[in-house]
Design an enzyme around this catalytic site. Sequence first.
Site, short mmCIF file in Angstrom:
data_model
loop_
_atom_site.label_atom_id
_atom_site.label_comp_id
_atom_site.label_asym_id
_atom_site.label_seq_id
_atom_site.Cartn_x
_atom_site.Cartn_y
_atom_site.Cartn_z
N GLU A 209 25.42 44.03 48.49
CA GLU A 209 26.55 44.95 48.54
C GLU A 209 26.83 45.36 49.98
O GLU A 209 25.96 45.90 50.66
CB GLU A 209 26.20 46.17 47.68
CG GLU A 209 27.19 47.31 47.77
CD GLU A 209 26.69 48.56 47.04
OE1 GLU A 209 25.57 48.52 46.48
OE2 GLU A 209 27.41 49.55 47.04
N ASP B 279 22.56 53.65 43.85
CA ASP B 279 23.42 54.78 43.53
C ASP B 279 24.48 54.36 42.51
O ASP B 279 24.44 53.25 41.99
CB ASP B 279 24.07 55.34 44.80
CG ASP B 279 24.91 54.28 45.51
OD1 ASP B 279 25.14 53.20 44.92
OD2 ASP B 279 25.35 54.54 46.64
N ASP C 281 27.68 53.61 42.79
CA ASP C 281 28.46 52.43 43.14
C ASP C 281 27.65 51.16 42.98
O ASP C 281 28.15 50.14 42.53
CB ASP C 281 28.97 52.53 44.59
CG ASP C 281 30.17 53.47 44.69
OD1 ASP C 281 30.73 53.80 43.62
OD2 ASP C 281 30.52 53.86 45.81
#
Length: 639
Positions: free
Chosen positions: A429, A504, A506
Site C-alpha cells: 500500500e 489501520d 484504510d
Amino acid sequence: MEEKRHYDDSDIQVLEGLEAVRKRPGMYIGTTSEKGLHHLVWEIVDNAIDEALAGYCDDIEVVVGKGNTITVKDDGRGMPTGVNQKTGLSTVETIFTVLHAGGKFGGGGYKVSGGLHGVGASVVNALSTWLEVTIYREGKIYYQKFENGGHPVEPLKEIGTCEENRTGTTVTFKADPEIFTETTVYNYDTLAKRLQELAFLNKGIRIVLIDEREEDKKDEFLYNGGIIEYVNMLNKNKTPIHKDVIYFEGSEDGIELEIAMQYNDSYNSNIYSFTNNINTYEGGTHEDGVKRSLTRIINNYAKNAKLLKENDEALTGEDVREGLTMIISCKHPNPQFEGQTKTKLGNAEVRKIADDVFSEGFERFLMENPEEAKIIIDKASTAARARMAAKKARELTRRKTALDSINTLGKLADCTSKDASISEIFIVEGDSAGGNAKSARIPKTQAILPLRGKILNVEKARLDRALSNEEIRTMITAFGTGIGDEFDIEKLRYHKIIIMTDADVDGSHIQILLLTLFYRFFRPIVEGGYVYVAQPPLFRITYGKNTTYVQTEEELEEYRSTLPANAKPIVNRFKGLGEMDAEDLRDTTMHIDNRILRRVTVEDAMEADKIISDFMGDDVFPRKQYIEEHGHEFNELDV
Ligand code: 2B7
C-alpha cells in the site's frame, strides 16, 4: 435405581480413549485455537440437530454462561438411559466416554449434520473441565456429571420426575483451559452466524442463542421458509430482477436436494452449497450438476422461445450465473468429502440427481413464468455481450502489454528468479512503503508492486471495466496467469502473493478489496493457498543493545514486564508501513526468518466478498462504519 458400580478394565480402556483425545486434540477438532473452542459447541449442537432431523425435536437452545460455560438444550426424545450391552455402561455414559460410539445409538437414522459421526459428545467431554448431562424421558429426570476430561463422578442417576410429555436432553460443559490455551471465551457473533445458518438450512427448527455474559443478549432463529429465506437475506441489500425466490426440492435413493435462487442486478454470482449442513466451499458434484443444468436449460429455452437466434453463440455458464444468488443444500447418507480442505463433495451419483432435480423444476418454472424467463435470459444475454467486449479489451491489453510492457509493469520491481516456487510478490500500500520495500527486499526472490491509492471497487464493475483499471492490469500481467476463461494456474509466476498494508482502517479496506478481486477473478490462487497477508508490527522497542518488535499493546506490556522496574526502553509506534525504514521492514515483515505471514483461506476471501457485496455497492457510509467495526477481524482470523 442405579447401584454403585466399581470401575474395572473396560473403564480404564474408556479413560485411555479420552486421554488419547486430550493428548492429540487436533486430531479430533482440528485445532485448539478459538476455532477449536467453538467446534465443541458445534459437536453438541449437531447431536441436537440430528434429533431434530429425525423428526423428534424442534426447539434448540444454546446458552453461553457467565463463566464461558455452554449449555445446549433440546426437546427431543432424550438420550436413551438403559444399559448398553456392549459396554455394560449406561447408554448415556457410553455416548460421553466411548470413542467411535457413533450411529449405534441413533436408532437407524443417519447422521446428516456432519461433525464427528457420533464421537462428538465424548470428544467434548474429554476436552472439558466438567460436563453435565440431564435427560427428561418417560416422566423421569436422569443426571450424570463428568470431571477432569471425562471421568464420571457417579453413574447415571435418576434424580426426580417430570411431566410425561416433557422430553429432551440438556448438556452443559466448561472447556478445559489447559487444552484451549489461547482462549476459552466464546464469540457471540461466531455462534450466532453458524446457528442462523443451521436454522436456514433446517427449516422449522427454532434455535435460540442466549448470552448470559451480557444483559438482554439474545437471538432467535426460526425459518419456516428455510433456504428461500436464506436467499432473501443474501439479496437484502440488492435489487432482485424478479419477484420471488425460485425453489426446488427432490430426492432420489435417500439423497435429498434443495435449491433456492434469485437473480439480482449485480454482475457477480453468489452460489453457496452445503452437504449435511457443512459448507462445501470447494463445491463438488451437487454444485456441478446444478450449474450444468442451469446452462443447458436456459440455452434450450432461449432457443425455443426465439430469445436466442440460431446463429447466436450459446450462453456460457458465467453468462447465466451473472447476478445469481443461490443456495444448494444436499443431505446425503454417505457423503465423500474431498479437496484441499475436505469441503468438496465427491459422490459421483449426486451430479445426475442434482441435474435432474434442478432441470425438472427450472424447466417448468420457465414454461409457467414467461415474463420472468425473459428477464433472466435478457440478463444472461447482456452478460454474454459484455463478455465478448471484455475479450476484445483483453486482447487489446495483451497487445498493449507486448508493445509497452515497460510502461504497464513500470512500477513492478520484479524478482530475478524465474522459479515460481521460490518467488514472492509483495503488494504494498502506497508509494513510500513501496520504496522501503524495494530497498528491503531480497531481489532474487522478492518482487514488489506498490499500489497507488485505492484499487477499483469490483462490486459494481464487470470484468471489462476491471480490466481498464491500471493497477489491476499490472497485477494480471505480473501474476502471469491470465484471467477469466484463459486463466491458467500453471503460469502463476509467484507462489506467494503477499498483501502488505498498514494496520489501520484504510489498510483493512484495501485488504478486503484485494481479497474480493482475487476471489472473483483469480479464485484458484486463493483456493491453492497462494495468497498471504503480511503482519507488520505496531511497536519497536529498543532497550540497550536489544531491539524487539511486537504487534499489539498487550505484547508491549508483556515485554515491559520482563524488564527491570527502572528500565526506560525507547518505544516507537509505527503509524504505517511508510514510517518504518527499510531495515525495520526487512527485519520484521519481509525476511523469511522473522516475518509472520497469515495464509488467506477461501473462507476469508468469501467473507471479504460478502462484505463488499453487502455494503460497498454505492453507499459510502455503511462501508466506512462496517470496516471500523469489522476490519480488525481480518487481522485476527487464525490460519
Ligand atoms: C449418536 C448419539 C450421540 N441420541 C439418541 C436419541 C436421542 C438423542 C440422542 C440427543 C445435544 C444437547 C442437548 C434415539 C445419539 C444419541 O440416541 S443425542 N438426543 N440430543 C443431544 O445430544 N442434544 C434417541 C432413539 C430413541 N430415543 C432416543
